[in-house]
Design a protein around this motif. Structure first.
Motif, mmCIF file in Angstrom:
data_model
loop_
_atom_site.group_PDB
_atom_site.id
_atom_site.type_symbol
_atom_site.label_atom_id
_atom_site.label_comp_id
_atom_site.label_asym_id
_atom_site.label_seq_id
_atom_site.Cartn_x
_atom_site.Cartn_y
_atom_site.Cartn_z
ATOM 1 N N LYS A 127 -25.285 -33.588 -56.899
ATOM 2 C CA LYS A 127 -25.375 -34.784 -56.508
ATOM 3 C C LYS A 127 -26.038 -34.826 -55.042
ATOM 4 O O LYS A 127 -26.032 -35.911 -54.504
ATOM 5 N N TYR A 128 -26.359 -33.502 -54.432
ATOM 6 C CA TYR A 128 -26.681 -33.796 -53.065
ATOM 7 C C TYR A 128 -28.084 -34.367 -52.869
ATOM 8 O O TYR A 128 -28.918 -34.193 -53.453
ATOM 9 N N GLU A 177 -30.132 -38.025 -47.622
ATOM 10 C CA GLU A 177 -30.082 -39.171 -47.076
ATOM 11 C C GLU A 177 -28.325 -39.671 -47.181
ATOM 12 O O GLU A 177 -27.888 -40.404 -46.415
ATOM 13 N N SER A 178 -27.670 -39.162 -48.199
ATOM 14 C CA SER A 178 -26.182 -39.324 -48.363
ATOM 15 C C SER A 178 -25.355 -38.499 -47.275
ATOM 16 O O SER A 178 -24.523 -38.854 -46.777
ATOM 17 N N TYR A 235 -25.671 -40.703 -44.250
ATOM 18 C CA TYR A 235 -24.883 -41.631 -44.422
ATOM 19 C C TYR A 235 -23.445 -41.351 -43.843
ATOM 20 O O TYR A 235 -22.780 -41.928 -43.294
ATOM 21 N N ALA A 236 -23.125 -40.078 -44.677
ATOM 22 C CA ALA A 236 -21.662 -39.586 -44.142
ATOM 23 C C ALA A 236 -21.500 -39.332 -42.634
ATOM 24 O O ALA A 236 -20.471 -39.458 -42.153
ATOM 25 N N TRP A 250 -17.902 -39.423 -47.949
ATOM 26 C CA TRP A 250 -18.296 -40.709 -48.010
ATOM 27 C C TRP A 250 -19.500 -40.641 -49.174
ATOM 28 O O TRP A 250 -20.380 -39.757 -49.154
ATOM 29 N N ASP A 251 -19.238 -41.658 -50.202
ATOM 30 C CA ASP A 251 -20.427 -41.305 -51.262
ATOM 31 C C ASP A 251 -20.408 -40.075 -51.760
ATOM 32 O O ASP A 251 -21.655 -39.784 -52.007
ATOM 33 N N HIS A 261 -20.387 -37.258 -50.265
ATOM 34 C CA HIS A 261 -20.862 -36.118 -49.431
ATOM 35 C C HIS A 261 -19.997 -36.137 -48.044
ATOM 36 O O HIS A 261 -19.149 -37.060 -47.862
ATOM 37 N N ASP A 303 -22.658 -31.848 -50.541
ATOM 38 C CA ASP A 303 -21.696 -32.662 -51.459
ATOM 39 C C ASP A 303 -20.454 -32.157 -51.645
ATOM 40 O O ASP A 303 -20.522 -30.843 -51.821
#
Length: 219
Positions: free
Chosen positions: A12-13, A16-17, A20-21, A101-102, A104, A174
């Motif tokens: 899932k990594y 950009e996530s 965001y985290a 978050w999301d 990550h 992630d």
């Protein structure tokens, strides 16, 4: 374990996530710090931080919320606080957050000062300054994780502070990063990739019983 395995990520990594985290974790940090007042117990501040996390819609906590007041700012992550101190009018505290978050992992730590103690303010500022210097060294030289902490120790001494070399950074990615047994950043023999490693800086005042902490994602 080889370098590739130590810098592996899950399915899932997304970089950009991770960013965001990082942003969301710092948003919690900023909002929480504005709520801390002299007279609060360390336990009350920890509870208030958890309230902010819930208000901002975290997925979950991936490591315990850590708030340290006064002399407890010298403690390492796995050490218990001494008692439940009350924040004084002139005092220092730090916060260490590990939040998902999301899907990550965000991880951030920062030190704050209430009142007008010059040396406490200088210590808090020095932790951020040293982090920035080490981060710049990473960007400009592509140094290994081990070399980054050698550089950090030299700079801390030059600035007049004691660096805690028992704290040497760690992996994130992630959730959950714990499946990647990468060891400490300060023991990593290669240049750390962006978006995977937390650089941790913990300083101690050379004579007084307090310190400062700062950590963030190398990205």
């Amino acid at each position: 374990m080889d370098t590739a395995a130590k810098q592996a990520v899950g399915s899932k990594y997304v970089l950009e996530s991770m960013k965001y985290a990082q942003r969301k974790t710092w948003e919690v940090m900023d909002q929480f710090a504005q709520r801390v007042r002299p007279g609060m117990l360390e336990s009350e501040a920890t509870a208030e931080c958890k309230t902010v996390l819930s208000e901002l819609g975290m997925d979950r906590i991936w490591h315990p919320v850590l708030v340290r007041f006064g002399a407890n700012t010298l403690k390492m992550f796995k050490e218990r606080s001494d008692g439940d101190p009350r924040l004084a009018e002139d005092d220092i505290f730090f916060v260490d957050l590990g939040v998902v978050w999301d899907g990550h992992e965000g991880d951030a730590g920062a030190t704050f000062v209430v009142g007008n103690d010059t040396e406490m303010n200088a210590c808090a500022d020095a932790a951020k300054t040293l982090f920035d210097e080490v981060e710049h060294h990473w960007r400009s030289t592509r140094a290994s994780g081990a070399a980054l902490y050698d550089f950090a120790a030299q700079r801390a001494e030059a600035l007049g502070w004691r660096l805690n070399l028992d704290i040497k950074g760690h992996r994130v990615c992630d959730f959950p990063h714990a499946i990647y047994k990468a060891g400490n950043l300060g023991d990593f023999a290669e240049c750390p990739d962006a978006g995977l490693w937390i650089l941790e800086i913990q300083l101690a005042h050379p004579t007084r019983p307090f310190g400062a902490f700062y950590e963030d994602l190398l990205v």
